[in-house]
Design an enzyme around this catalytic site. Sequence first.
Site, PDB file in Angstrom:
ATOM      1  N   THR A   1     -16.008  18.488   2.301  1.00  0.00           N
ATOM      2  CA  THR A   1     -15.120  18.495   3.471  1.00  0.00           C
ATOM      3  C   THR A   1     -15.745  19.131   4.703  1.00  0.00           C
ATOM      4  O   THR A   1     -16.519  20.091   4.612  1.00  0.00           O
ATOM      5  CB  THR A   1     -13.796  19.217   3.154  1.00  0.00           C
ATOM      6  OG1 THR A   1     -13.018  19.293   4.359  1.00  0.00           O
ATOM      7  CG2 THR A   1     -14.023  20.635   2.668  1.00  0.00           C
ATOM      8  N   GLU A   2     -15.342  18.597   5.874  1.00  0.00           N
ATOM      9  CA  GLU A   2     -15.714  19.201   7.146  1.00  0.00           C
ATOM     10  C   GLU A   2     -15.124  20.601   7.268  1.00  0.00           C
ATOM     11  O   GLU A   2     -15.606  21.432   8.041  1.00  0.00           O
ATOM     12  CB  GLU A   2     -15.184  18.305   8.276  1.00  0.00           C
ATOM     13  CG  GLU A   2     -15.541  18.767   9.662  1.00  0.00           C
ATOM     14  CD  GLU A   2     -15.336  17.664  10.690  1.00  0.00           C
ATOM     15  OE1 GLU A   2     -15.851  16.554  10.461  1.00  0.00           O
ATOM     16  OE2 GLU A   2     -14.670  17.907  11.700  1.00  0.00           O
TER      17      GLU A   2
ATOM     18  N   LEU B   1      -5.280  11.782   8.858  1.00  0.00           N
ATOM     19  CA  LEU B   1      -3.975  12.039   8.256  1.00  0.00           C
ATOM     20  C   LEU B   1      -2.898  11.868   9.320  1.00  0.00           C
ATOM     21  O   LEU B   1      -1.852  11.273   9.093  1.00  0.00           O
ATOM     22  CB  LEU B   1      -3.906  13.458   7.673  1.00  0.00           C
ATOM     23  CG  LEU B   1      -4.708  13.722   6.409  1.00  0.00           C
ATOM     24  CD1 LEU B   1      -4.406  15.124   5.878  1.00  0.00           C
ATOM     25  CD2 LEU B   1      -4.405  12.700   5.341  1.00  0.00           C
TER      26      LEU B   1
ATOM     27  N   ALA C   1       0.119   6.311   4.816  1.00  0.00           N
ATOM     28  CA  ALA C   1       0.723   5.427   5.817  1.00  0.00           C
ATOM     29  C   ALA C   1       1.863   4.629   5.191  1.00  0.00           C
ATOM     30  O   ALA C   1       2.947   4.517   5.764  1.00  0.00           O
ATOM     31  CB  ALA C   1      -0.333   4.500   6.406  1.00  0.00           C
TER      32      ALA C   1
ATOM     33  N   PHE D   1     -11.973  22.658  13.313  1.00  0.00           N
ATOM     34  CA  PHE D   1     -12.544  21.398  12.842  1.00  0.00           C
ATOM     35  C   PHE D   1     -13.446  20.818  13.916  1.00  0.00           C
ATOM     36  O   PHE D   1     -13.408  21.246  15.076  1.00  0.00           O
ATOM     37  CB  PHE D   1     -11.418  20.414  12.493  1.00  0.00           C
ATOM     38  CG  PHE D   1     -11.438  19.993  11.046  1.00  0.00           C
ATOM     39  CD1 PHE D   1     -11.279  20.926  10.039  1.00  0.00           C
ATOM     40  CD2 PHE D   1     -11.616  18.662  10.692  1.00  0.00           C
ATOM     41  CE1 PHE D   1     -11.295  20.537   8.700  1.00  0.00           C
ATOM     42  CE2 PHE D   1     -11.630  18.266   9.354  1.00  0.00           C
ATOM     43  CZ  PHE D   1     -11.468  19.199   8.367  1.00  0.00           C
TER      44      PHE D   1
ATOM     45  N   HIS E   1     -17.884   6.591   5.260  1.00  0.00           N
ATOM     46  CA  HIS E   1     -16.679   7.384   5.060  1.00  0.00           C
ATOM     47  C   HIS E   1     -15.396   6.734   5.568  1.00  0.00           C
ATOM     48  O   HIS E   1     -14.347   6.872   4.952  1.00  0.00           O
ATOM     49  CB  HIS E   1     -16.860   8.733   5.773  1.00  0.00           C
ATOM     50  CG  HIS E   1     -15.731   9.689   5.590  1.00  0.00           C
ATOM     51  ND1 HIS E   1     -15.311  10.102   4.337  1.00  0.00           N
ATOM     52  CD2 HIS E   1     -14.912  10.301   6.474  1.00  0.00           C
ATOM     53  CE1 HIS E   1     -14.290  10.948   4.481  1.00  0.00           C
ATOM     54  NE2 HIS E   1     -14.020  11.073   5.758  1.00  0.00           N
TER      55      HIS E   1
ATOM     56  N   ARG F   1     -13.941   8.761  14.877  1.00  0.00           N
ATOM     57  CA  ARG F   1     -12.727   9.519  14.574  1.00  0.00           C
ATOM     58  C   ARG F   1     -13.048  10.993  14.420  1.00  0.00           C
ATOM     59  O   ARG F   1     -14.049  11.353  13.796  1.00  0.00           O
ATOM     60  CB  ARG F   1     -12.093   8.999  13.269  1.00  0.00           C
ATOM     61  CG  ARG F   1     -10.911   9.819  12.812  1.00  0.00           C
ATOM     62  CD  ARG F   1     -10.211   9.210  11.627  1.00  0.00           C
ATOM     63  NE  ARG F   1     -10.975   9.272  10.394  1.00  0.00           N
ATOM     64  CZ  ARG F   1     -11.163  10.378   9.662  1.00  0.00           C
ATOM     65  NH1 ARG F   1     -10.680  11.542  10.062  1.00  0.00           N
ATOM     66  NH2 ARG F   1     -11.864  10.331   8.544  1.00  0.00           N
TER      67      ARG F   1
ATOM     68  N   ASP G   1      -8.431  -4.837   1.388  1.00  0.00           N
ATOM     69  CA  ASP G   1      -7.580  -5.984   1.028  1.00  0.00           C
ATOM     70  C   ASP G   1      -6.691  -6.426   2.192  1.00  0.00           C
ATOM     71  O   ASP G   1      -6.618  -7.614   2.520  1.00  0.00           O
ATOM     72  CB  ASP G   1      -6.664  -5.642  -0.167  1.00  0.00           C
ATOM     73  CG  ASP G   1      -7.436  -5.177  -1.391  1.00  0.00           C
ATOM     74  OD1 ASP G   1      -8.670  -5.014  -1.305  1.00  0.00           O
ATOM     75  OD2 ASP G   1      -6.798  -4.976  -2.454  1.00  0.00           O
TER      76      ASP G   1
ATOM     77  N   GLY H   1       0.853  -1.190   0.000  1.00  0.00           N
ATOM     78  CA  GLY H   1       0.000   0.000   0.000  1.00  0.00           C
ATOM     79  C   GLY H   1       0.881   1.228   0.000  1.00  0.00           C
ATOM     80  O   GLY H   1       1.872   1.299   0.736  1.00  0.00           O
ATOM     81  N   ALA H   2       0.549   2.210  -0.838  1.00  0.00           N
ATOM     82  CA  ALA H   2       1.416   3.389  -0.971  1.00  0.00           C
ATOM     83  C   ALA H   2       0.639   4.692  -0.840  1.00  0.00           C
ATOM     84  O   ALA H   2       0.901   5.664  -1.515  1.00  0.00           O
ATOM     85  CB  ALA H   2       2.172   3.344  -2.294  1.00  0.00           C
TER      86      ALA H   2
END
Lengths: 560, 367
Positions: A242-243, A380, A14, A113, A339, A374, A209, A10-11
């Site tokens: 977006t929030e 992020l 993270a 936020f 989400h 969350r 996956d 995975g790229a």
Amino acid sequence: MPQHDVLVIGAGLAGQRAALAAAEEGGSIGILSKVHPVRSHSNAAQGGINAALDAEDSWESHAFDTVKGSDYLGDQDAIEIMCREAPDELLTLEHLGVTFHRDETGHLGKRAFGGASAARTYYVADITGQAILHVLYEQLMKHDEVYRYEEWFTTALVQDEDGRMAGAVTRNIRDGSMELFAAKTVILATGGNGQVYTPTTNALICTGDGIAMAYRIGAPLMDMEMVQYHPTTLAGLGLLITEGARGEGAQLYNAEGDRFMEKYAPNKMELASRDVVSRAEQTEINEGRGFEDGTVALDITVVPRKRIHEALREIVNVGRDFAGVDITNEPIHIKPGNHYVMGGVKTDTNGLTSIPGLYAAGECACVSVHGGNRLGANSLLDTLVFGRRAGEHAARAGKSLGMPDPSTAVLRDEEERIAKVVAREGSGRRVAELRAELGSTMDKYCAVFRDEDGLRTALETVRRLKEEAETVALDDKGSIFNQDVLAALELQFMIENAEAIVLSAIERRESRGAQYRTDFPERNDDDWLKHINVAVNGSEPEISYSEVTLTQWEPEERKY
Amino acid sequence: MADYTLKIRRFNPESGDAAYWQDFGIDLPPERSVLDGILQAKDREDASIGIRCSCRAAICGSCGVRINGKSRLACNTRIGEAAAEAAASNGGAVVVEPMGNMPVLKDLIVDMDAVHWKKVQRVVPWLLPEGPPPDREYLVPAEAMIDVTQSMACIHCGVCVSACLSLEVDPDFIGPAALAKAYRFVGDPRDGATEERLADLAEDPHGIYDCTHCFACIEVCPKDVAPMSQIMRLRRRATDDFEIKDRNNGYGHEQAFTTLIEKYGTLHEAQLLPRSFGDGSLLKSQISPHGLKNLIPAAPTAIRGLVSGKVSPRKALTHPKLPDQNQVRRIFKQIESKDERLELNLYIVGEAGEGEPEEQVGKEGVE
């Protein structure tokens, strides 16, 4: 056989952060991704990244907001680490070249936020995820010791006889060849599973996956019932607004023109935590105060036009291109939509799972810093802090280990299994039909409001789909870019994710964070202040529990 | 009866057959995207259609294709509008084919590594700060960060690469997307290699002066990155700010062009080439070794022009000034008297044609 000290699967943020951190430790790093890295879904994180960088702010305040946001299900030791390390991580990114917004003095600028007691969200217009992703990729292009395998699809994790990680089997999407990679340690960074739901804000590649591959070899999945519905998504397509819009002052109204958040969160209003806002919207819609298309309205016109263009440009485009609405002139209809999954492969605070040598970071992992819900702009941060920690720890752990020599039998088995799927003829249903049924079932029975009957219905459907997925017939019999067979493999991954989600949701007989059970509407700390784990033991999934780590914040009633 | 027809260019390298066209009937409301149409065809009829796609929201940059001959993202092109465009031709079928200027791997999938990413790698695409980083963040002007954010908004979809006319003629041209990426560093005050980067891109025969200013990339870019504008800003920084006199005569050409316009109001074409070799001066081009070296090989072209009658001796020697030439000089004076160059950047000024006129004329100090 390609060999690497650390193999990252995975790229997105993270994965790339893990690869860079591992590279700093020395050794050979491989990073595999089923899409080109800049196509990763981290791109979609619009709003920003949280960090208590200001002298007036404190990591403790950030941590408390996160604990409260998690409805006390987050592990406080992990949350403390994330919030303490946030400012350094933010500055590292800034030094690497992320074009963060500045205030008039040239210092980093920030915005408000949801669920936060201070404005501590740092951002790049509303393309924060994209900007960070692209800057990390710049660094990957710079690092020679990081080998990039772009458009490689991992099908299975490989262990040695003692159960230690030894590598992975992957398919080169470009030519269909299968390859066995040897690695001392493997880091899963495969992202979330939003495609289990229809609609979702998640990209088509978010099929869980890594979560499924870890689950298959016995790694426990934790908090899987905690699936976040974002308060502002476009009806139908499920695309995200977006929030950051609410952070800039946008307001929510029902069809009767009432600013309904006054009822549900009189203090924080639109900036209450996401589970609270989504539940409020869904209540308004269910009780007949929504619009005919099953939505409520988000009014961004209260934000000054210049500010919209500077800070919310991307959603101007989304509104125009995908909803035909000029958000600078009129309200846009939105609803809660799938989400994010707070749950994932259970790890410790270094990203290590219960399988020796296997790490996980980012959305596919559950540390657990998000618990039941969350906070915006913490995802992020999670990917970067725990991606880095996993990369460092995996690279260091590998130094005392020899290069494993994984059995090629696994490669042959996988080749055979996939060749059979490709060759299958017959009358099975199409992959797309099964995927659509899975998505609508989950969105109907395992969404903002849940109950035992609905969840049982969902479980039955998921188990039937699991059998049907074994008989899907494919159109594409080729090797080069056979996306048909990849979709069939992803469908199986998704169904296993769905099963874990539903089993956990049935098990948790209380309401906490994103899990709201209409048959158990109260939070029940006496019985359920604990994590639910699902693991396959033999063939059938089994439920177990683990303690929630409390450090300095005792659970209390949650009000916004 | 389907609502729309998609005519998709198919190519399977494993079949040994040439590329061919295949029609698919699509049932969708007009506001849905061409990508939704392609996915419907995959889901219902033929799952072997190859297309990269992921976010469906013009963020990931996967689904660049050509629709009715125009390069764009399939996900933010409405199928109803595409069908309306196609109504005049193809019997109304929406034609979908792979992007141009890149080799096709299968159906709508092209090899971006072989072209686009190779060019991105060429521009040294990482920040080169001078010295160790500060304890806290770098202190930089807010406008500078917003300014480079326009280039950061690039999603590397390749749509501009597909549409670029210069690339069609010179496949080695660094190209619009990679040069926009270069501006992201040149415009970033934290980068310590600004002059080296500019010199490198100016001296490369396939660099900033290889762009023909055709606007195709600006027209097709789905993210308003305006790659050509970024290329022009690279040029202005190379010429105005650093006076990089490159071997491609980009500097000289710009000097010649502006000198002639200031003098005559319209382009004196016979003088453009010689002046270009003399950094704008006609005399210098004929006495400096550099000017002569370039001027002599150009002589046969000039003679051919005279022989064919394309250029007459009278036209070559005289060029009338505009009657109102003073007005042109006034424009020059006005612009040159300003302390800062005016530059347009969508992130700063918003879109043209909106209200709030006082906010329309944003400006960006380059220094």
